[in-house]
Design an enzyme around this catalytic site. Structure first.
Site, PDB file in Angstrom:
ATOM      1  N   GLN A  94       0.827  -1.210   0.000  1.00  0.00           N
ATOM      2  CA  GLN A  94       0.000   0.000   0.000  1.00  0.00           C
ATOM      3  C   GLN A  94       0.858   1.254   0.000  1.00  0.00           C
ATOM      4  OE1 GLN A  94      -3.403  -0.743   2.313  1.00  0.00           O
ATOM      5  NE2 GLN A  94      -4.152   1.329   2.288  1.00  0.00           N
ATOM      6  N   SER A 104       3.527  -6.694   2.565  1.00  0.00           N
ATOM      7  CA  SER A 104       2.189  -6.617   3.167  1.00  0.00           C
ATOM      8  C   SER A 104       1.135  -7.154   2.195  1.00  0.00           C
ATOM      9  CB  SER A 104       1.895  -5.183   3.618  1.00  0.00           C
ATOM     10  OG  SER A 104       0.725  -5.130   4.400  1.00  0.00           O
ATOM     11  N   LEU A 105       0.225  -6.306   1.677  1.00  0.00           N
ATOM     12  CA  LEU A 105      -0.777  -6.820   0.742  1.00  0.00           C
ATOM     13  C   LEU A 105      -0.112  -7.460  -0.480  1.00  0.00           C
ATOM     14  CD1 LEU A 105      -1.726  -5.355  -2.214  1.00  0.00           C
ATOM     15  CD2 LEU A 105      -1.824  -3.406  -0.689  1.00  0.00           C
ATOM     16  N   ARG A 144      -9.934  -7.805   3.319  1.00  0.00           N
ATOM     17  CA  ARG A 144      -8.814  -7.458   4.203  1.00  0.00           C
ATOM     18  C   ARG A 144      -8.781  -5.950   4.435  1.00  0.00           C
ATOM     19  NH1 ARG A 144      -3.187  -6.219   3.366  1.00  0.00           N
ATOM     20  NH2 ARG A 144      -1.778  -7.199   4.891  1.00  0.00           N
ATOM     21  N   HIS A 146      -0.478  -3.739  10.949  1.00  0.00           N
ATOM     22  CA  HIS A 146       0.610  -4.599  11.445  1.00  0.00           C
ATOM     23  C   HIS A 146       0.976  -4.328  12.900  1.00  0.00           C
ATOM     24  CE1 HIS A 146       1.044  -6.264   7.476  1.00  0.00           C
ATOM     25  NE2 HIS A 146       1.137  -5.049   6.970  1.00  0.00           N
ATOM     26  N   GLN A 164       0.168 -12.324   9.652  1.00  0.00           N
ATOM     27  CA  GLN A 164       0.708 -11.128   9.003  1.00  0.00           C
ATOM     28  C   GLN A 164      -0.103  -9.869   9.309  1.00  0.00           C
ATOM     29  OE1 GLN A 164      -0.547  -9.536   5.609  1.00  0.00           O
ATOM     30  NE2 GLN A 164       1.201  -9.980   4.291  1.00  0.00           N
TER      31      GLN A 164
END
Length: 311
Positions: free
Chosen positions: A9, A94-95, A119, A203, A252
């Site tokens: 992101q 991440s994503l 998500r 996170h 995660q």
């Protein structure tokens, strides 16, 4: 050895994918498939905005994935490149880990889009707006960042969310704790702290409701077999067992993105060529993490054609 890596992101921008869609029917098919899967014209938001709609986590996450997969599909179908033949590992920030898993065949494109939409919604809903925050620490290694986070917590959540490269670490947690951390940077010999324009504290333990939502979603739509192993964010190690992938994707959401360690581990595993698909964010980070590797960022049709000739 080569790794294909996928951005997270923050790499979204209005106009993303427009040039690619104009040049390639393969790219247009990817954007149409994602639109159909989500029941919304995400491709129109990607192309035309408005920017605040694209920045919404629930839109940004599938948009970044769709763009990167479009680049990959064009490379594969028009460049005659097979991911399994031309790369040894995949990884994502991440994503981007979901994008990497889609690229490796663990999820279909439609399922990846739906999982990322959920998500994004779950991460946004986990913490009321204004209660959480994130900041980037510039000129901080992981030890200094951890010490600062511990000092600034004051009974609230303040944790290392992203270990991006040797000079950039991101903290996440309660807004007041993050503001304290920014005010204290000089005490820890950190150059500066910058509040990030994000809508939720990703996170960190505050994301537990989102982790629970993803556990339920992934139980209904588990990953399948991977064509190549993925370096997981939370372990910075190669994983190929689908059940382990599923467990780590849940972890995660609240866990640290160990990107610097992942890059170092990929180099140690023999990777000397990194190719970032769909963005130009990870390449500079990789260059700061390791030396003696080649790094390419592939976004445009020209980039794809150049890479296809090279590999």
């Amino acid at each position: 050895m080569r790794a294909f890596v996928f951005p997270g992101q923050g790499s979204q921008k209005v106009g993303m994918g427009v040039e690619l869609a104009a040049a390639s029917a393969v790219a247009r098919e990817v954007f149409e498939e994602v639109d159909d899967a989500l029941g919304q014209k995400l491709s129109a938001i990607m192309a035309e905005g408005p920017e605040d709609a694209l920045t919404l986590t629930e839109n940004a996450q599938p948009a970044i994935m769709a763009h990167a997969i479009a680049v990959l599909r064009v490379l594969e179908q028009e460049g005659g490149i097979s991911l399994a033949d031309k790369c040894d590992y995949v990884a994502g920030h991440s994503l981007g880990e979901y994008t990497a898993l889609c690229a490796a065949g663990a999820f279909s494109l439609a399922d990846t889009a739906r999982l990322l939409k959920l998500r994004g919604q779950a991460m946004q809903a986990a913490v009321p707006v204004g209660e959480g925050a994130m900041c980037a620490l510039l000129g901080a290694d992981i030890a200094k960042a951890q010490a600062l986070a511990d000092a600034a917590a004051g009974g609230e959540v303040c944790t290392v969310a992203n270990d991006n490269d040797p000079g950039q670490v991101v903290l996440s947690g309660h807004k007041a704790a993050i503001e304290r951390a920014i005010a204290m940077v000089k005490d820890f010999e950190i150059k500066r702290g910058v509040l990030l324009p994000v809508s939720a504290p990703f996170h960190c333990p505050l994301m537990q409701p989102a982790a629970d939502a993803m556990a339920a979603a992934l139980a209904k739509c588990p990953p399948g077999a991977l064509r190549v192993p993925v370096f997981a964010n939370v372990t910075a190690a190669a994983v190929s067992d689908p059940a382990e992938v599923q467990r780590l994707l849940v972890e995660q959401v609240t866990g640290r993105v160990r990107w610097r360690e992942s890059v170092v581990a990929m180099q140690a595993a023999g990777v000397d060529s990194f190719v970032e698909l769909g963005g130009k964010v990870l390449g500079p980070m990789i260059g700061r993490c390791v030396s003696d590797v080649s790094v390419a960022s592939v976004v445009t049709m020209g980039d794809i054609e150049a890479l296809a000739k090279e590999i």
